[in-house]
Structure formats: C-alpha cells, structure tokens
Design a protein around this motif. Structure first.
Motif, PDB file in Angstrom:
ATOM      1  N   SER A 282       5.704 -90.268 -30.494  1.00  0.00           N
ATOM      2  CA  SER A 282       4.795 -90.676 -29.419  1.00  0.00           C
ATOM      3  C   SER A 282       4.329 -89.469 -28.619  1.00  0.00           C
ATOM      4  O   SER A 282       4.911 -88.385 -28.693  1.00  0.00           O
ATOM      5  CB  SER A 282       5.479 -91.674 -28.478  1.00  0.00           C
ATOM      6  N   LEU A 284       3.689 -89.265 -24.525  1.00  0.00           N
ATOM      7  CA  LEU A 284       3.680 -89.875 -23.199  1.00  0.00           C
ATOM      8  C   LEU A 284       3.125 -88.873 -22.212  1.00  0.00           C
ATOM      9  O   LEU A 284       3.496 -87.685 -22.225  1.00  0.00           O
ATOM     10  CB  LEU A 284       5.095 -90.274 -22.758  1.00  0.00           C
ATOM     11  N   GLY A 288       4.278 -91.348 -17.547  1.00  0.00           N
ATOM     12  CA  GLY A 288       4.973 -92.279 -18.418  1.00  0.00           C
ATOM     13  C   GLY A 288       4.077 -93.152 -19.266  1.00  0.00           C
ATOM     14  O   GLY A 288       4.581 -93.990 -20.034  1.00  0.00           O
ATOM     15  N   THR A 289       2.760 -92.970 -19.191  1.00  0.00           N
ATOM     16  CA  THR A 289       1.837 -93.748 -20.016  1.00  0.00           C
ATOM     17  C   THR A 289       1.966 -93.330 -21.481  1.00  0.00           C
ATOM     18  O   THR A 289       1.869 -92.146 -21.800  1.00  0.00           O
ATOM     19  CB  THR A 289       0.380 -93.551 -19.557  1.00  0.00           C
ATOM     20  N   ALA A 290       2.181 -94.304 -22.340  1.00  0.00           N
ATOM     21  CA  ALA A 290       2.261 -94.028 -23.779  1.00  0.00           C
ATOM     22  C   ALA A 290       0.846 -93.975 -24.342  1.00  0.00           C
ATOM     23  O   ALA A 290       0.209 -95.007 -24.565  1.00  0.00           O
ATOM     24  CB  ALA A 290       3.080 -95.090 -24.477  1.00  0.00           C
ATOM     25  N   ARG A 291       0.335 -92.765 -24.572  1.00  0.00           N
ATOM     26  CA  ARG A 291      -1.030 -92.601 -25.075  1.00  0.00           C
ATOM     27  C   ARG A 291      -1.141 -92.871 -26.568  1.00  0.00           C
ATOM     28  O   ARG A 291      -2.214 -93.227 -27.061  1.00  0.00           O
ATOM     29  CB  ARG A 291      -1.512 -91.177 -24.770  1.00  0.00           C
ATOM     30  N   VAL A 325      10.128 -95.879 -26.552  1.00  0.00           N
ATOM     31  CA  VAL A 325       9.386 -95.552 -25.328  1.00  0.00           C
ATOM     32  C   VAL A 325      10.231 -95.838 -24.095  1.00  0.00           C
ATOM     33  O   VAL A 325      10.227 -95.066 -23.120  1.00  0.00           O
ATOM     34  CB  VAL A 325       8.056 -96.332 -25.296  1.00  0.00           C
ATOM     35  N   ARG A 329      11.294 -93.054 -21.143  1.00  0.00           N
ATOM     36  CA  ARG A 329      11.028 -93.266 -19.710  1.00  0.00           C
ATOM     37  C   ARG A 329      12.314 -93.221 -18.902  1.00  0.00           C
ATOM     38  O   ARG A 329      12.342 -92.679 -17.792  1.00  0.00           O
ATOM     39  CB  ARG A 329      10.308 -94.589 -19.531  1.00  0.00           C
ATOM     40  N   TRP A 334       8.429 -86.689 -20.985  1.00  0.00           N
ATOM     41  CA  TRP A 334       7.047 -86.903 -21.396  1.00  0.00           C
ATOM     42  C   TRP A 334       6.609 -85.739 -22.275  1.00  0.00           C
ATOM     43  O   TRP A 334       7.181 -84.652 -22.223  1.00  0.00           O
ATOM     44  CB  TRP A 334       6.113 -87.067 -20.193  1.00  0.00           C
TER      45      TRP A 334
END
Length: 466
Positions: A282, A284, A288-291, A325, A329, A334
């Motif tokens: 991932s 992030l 903390g937004t999972a792009r 994820v 967090r 990140w």
C-alpha cells in the motif's frame, strides 16, 4: 536515458561526457574543463578539488551536481537509491510518467544501473557508514543543485533507516515520502508489531515477549526467535532469525542476542501450504489515507526455503487488505509498505508475519496491476495526490534468472502455477500479456543485457538480492 527538454540537452551531453569520458560535440564546451571539448577526467586534469566523474560511467558528487542542475525545473525529480531489481521497478514507474530519475548507489553491479529511465547514476557513501551521516552529508551537498526539492526513494531497510535518521537535515532539500525514524523503527520491531496486532484483533502467529518473563516452558517447539532490530541482528549473526528446538536452545539464543544488546520475541512455527505466502502492499499518506492498496501471493522463491520471490501473482483479498491498513495506522506508519502474511496449513487462516517499510523486490507487480505505488508516493509528496484504481487480478511477475534456476532444480512448490509457454513467448516478444519480468522489458532492454552478460561472464555481483 530519460528524455529532457531541448534547453537541457547540453547539460545532458556534459553529464554523459563526464560519466563516459566521451568526446563532446564541437560546439559544446565542458563547464568543468573549459579549455577542452573532451572531458579529460581519466587523466586527472579536472580543476583542483573537482571530482567530476568516477570510473565506469558512474558519477561522483560534482557530476551528480551537473546532472541535477540540468534537469527541467518544472517537474521535481526522483532520487532512487539501491539500484537493483527494486530500484529498477521504481525508476521505470516514474520514468514512464516523465519524471526525471537520478539513481544513487554505494556500489556498481545493480540490475537497474543502465536503465534508460535514469538521467544519471551516482556513487554515494553506503547507509552503513557512520549511521548514515556520510550519506546525509553527500545528499546535503547535492541538494541545492536541484531547482525543485526531489523525492527520495530508498529501496531497502538500511537506506530507509539512514535517511529517516537524518530527516531534519535532508528535508531542507528533499521530500521524504515515508514516516519519521521512530515510527519506522517501531514498525520494523517485532514487539511493537505483534502487540499492535493483538490490540486490533488481527491474527498473527502466537508470540511470547521476553519482557513478560521466561517463556521457555510455555512455547511449542520448534519455535522462532525474531529480533526487534532486524538489521542489527543480521549484522551480528548472518541470519534473520534463530530457529530453536528445545527450551535450552531458546535460552541460549536469547542470551546470544542479549550479549549484542538485541531483544527478541519468541514465536510459534507456522507450517504454510504451498502458495500460502501473501502480501498487502500500500501507499498511505501522512494523514493515514490509503491512496492505493494491493494484495498478491508469492508463489515461488529462490533459493528454496528462505529465498526471495521469483514468481508472484495479483489476487485481491479484502480481509487481509483491511487488516494490513489497520495495523499500519495503529503503528502510525505512512508511505510505501509491504506486509507479509502466511496462510496456516492447519487452519487456513492468514497470519500477519512482517512489515517492510519500503518498496520491495516485486513492487513491479502492483504497478503492472494498476496500483502504481511509486507514482502515488511521488504525486503525494509534490502536492498532487490521487487514488489508485482497483487492481487487475491475474497479472503475474517473474524474475527469469532465478525462476529458471528453480525449475532446473525441480524445486517448484506450486507446479500448477508454472509459467506457460504462451506467457513466455508473449513476454519475450514484447506482446501485451499478463506476465511481467523483474528485469526484462522490451522498452528498456539494457538491464536484461547486463544480467545476461553477468551470467555468461561469471563476473559481477551485487550485495543485495533485491
């Protein structure tokens, strides 16, 4: 080499002349050697104190500064470190998006060092030198040569930790698209990782913490002793873990680690079914937004047992994606990461095993499957964030050199997933297909040539398998 705009062509020619000792066109005069139209670096005749180039086409600091000064000012560059298989995948991802890429390494021989997507390749002090201080000083001297702060992409743990340790100095001239040092250390440490899993109810192998008392009579055998400081442990003992068979061996392993100032966690041994090695990858952002999130399987590895991937596939699993994820967090991490899961052969459950706080060897697979993690990280770092689409399942990644060794040794563990003739012929012909290789790419052939020549000549080596 990555194409530059016309107004930067002269700078590129100068850089190439210094890197390769090549004659310059008659109308171009070398800035560092103004009395000649041919770089005389081989004869040591650069101006006093200027090391414009180093051997075999690899730039020293002054040559790197020339390259940086000649880059287009409107697109922040990427600086990729550890230019082997992982670094090559990162460079290709960004180069295809018209982002200039400077490769830096402590040694020659990396598979990505002659990719056309590099605008230059430079030598730097290794991250192990003086806890990364020499590397940070080198980057600090290089930084002002860039018109825009470039984005740093370290591609193994040593480089990540070295840059994170000196983040305050580096952020004057660079963008670092990953969490601070203390968070990275926490994510890599097994005690913090498994306690985070316990707090969230995320399944992991049963673990015993030495800080809670002597577990020798509680754990099942065989079991594994895992370190909180993976790099320090490997440097001390040359292995990633201790596998112990008895309480006496466990206590001896704990004592050996303690003698080196290292702490360990005792963990049950998990038998894993073939094809049962999964990853959640991932990017992030800092909030903390999972792009972008990807899941897939490591199907084969070489050497057998504790090697690195040589065959993997994209297969979406929403359960482990969500769990991965959540753990990131909880740890506060990140950036780009890969979380390793194993599927327990007895229960079928996915158990979280490890976190890698960086790109990893087969990062090219999520890129090919539509989740372009390096581009997500670069875009977020320069203030242009976007969200990746859902991955395309069925895409597969192979590292041809090691996969051939595996098949030749008759050591494949998932024969029903073997690479087919049609996949091979599509790959070698450059036809669109579901199989991509970690090095071979018709659009960027020189890394494949370098790898082939290394095998045929018996020469060359690179310290990192990834």
């Amino acid at each position: 080499m990555h194409p530059l705009r016309a107004e930067h062509t002269n700078s590129l020619l100068l850089k190439l002349a210094h890197a390769q000792r090549a004659p310059l066109p008659a109308d171009i005069v070398c800035k560092l050697c103004p009395s000649s139209t041919q770089c005389p670096g081989r004869a040591g005749r650069h101006p006093a104190g200027v090391a414009a180039c180093s051997d075999a086409g690899v730039l020293a600091l002054a040559g790197q500064q020339v390259v940086a000064e000649g880059l287009p000012p409107d697109t922040p560059a990427a600086v990729v470190m550890n230019t082997h298989i992982t670094g090559l995948a990162v460079a290709r991802s960004l180069g295809r998006a018209a982002i200039p890429v400077l490769g830096l390494d402590k040694e020659r021989g990396g598979a990505g060092q002659h990719s056309r997507h590099l605008t230059g390749l430079g030598l730097v002090p290794g991250p192990e030198v003086d806890d990364g201080a020499a590397l940070a000083e080198h980057l600090h001297q290089l930084g002002p040569s860039f018109a825009e702060r470039p984005v740093l992409f370290p591609t193994n743990d040593d480089w990540v930790l070295a840059l994170a340790r000196h983040r305050d100095v580096l952020e004057q001239h660079y963008r670092l698209p990953f969490a601070p040092y203390d968070v990275v250390r926490r994510a890599l440490g097994k005690t913090a990782l498994y306690r985070a899993c316990e707090a969230l109810g995320v399944a992991a192998p049963r673990s015993w913490y030495l800080e809670d008392g002597d577990p020798a009579d509680q754990v099942p055998y065989p079991c594994v002793l895992k370190p909180d400081d993976s790099r320090g442990f490997y440097d001390a003992f040359g292995v990633k873990v201790f596998v112990v068979q008895t309480p006496t061996e466990l206590l001896a392993g704990v004592a050996r680690a303690a003698e080196r100032g290292l702490s360990v966690v005792a963990q049950e041994w998990v038998d894993t079914r073939p094809g049962g090695f999964w990853s959640v990858a991932s990017y992030l952002s800092a909030d903390g937004t999972a792009r972008g999130v990807f899941t897939g399987r490591k199907l084969e590895q070489w050497p057998v047992g504790f090697g690195t991937a040589c065959l993997a596939d994209a297969r979406w699993d929403p359960g482990i994606a969500r769990a991965g994820v959540e753990v990131l967090r909880e740890l506060g991490y990140w950036g780009i990461s890969e979380i390793e899961f194993v599927q327990d052969a007895a229960t079928g459950r996915h158990l979280l095993l490890d976190v890698n706080t960086r790109p990893w060897k087969w990062v090219g697979l999520p890129v090919a499957a539509g989740v372009d993690l390096p581009l997500l990280a670069w875009s977020d770092a320069v203030g242009r964030p976007f969200d990746a689409p859902r991955q395309s399942d069925g895409t597969r990644w192979v590292f041809l050199r090691d996969y051939v060794r595996l098949v030749k040794a008759r050591a494949a563990t998932v024969p029903e997933e073997q690479v087919t003739k049609s996949e091979w012929t599509d790959l070698l012909a450059g036809r669109p297909g579901l199989l991509v290789d970690g090095v071979h790419d018709r659009d960027d052939p020189e890394p494949s040539y370098d790898l082939l020549w290394e095998q045929l000549s018996g020469g060359g080596s690179y310290s990192c398998a990834c």
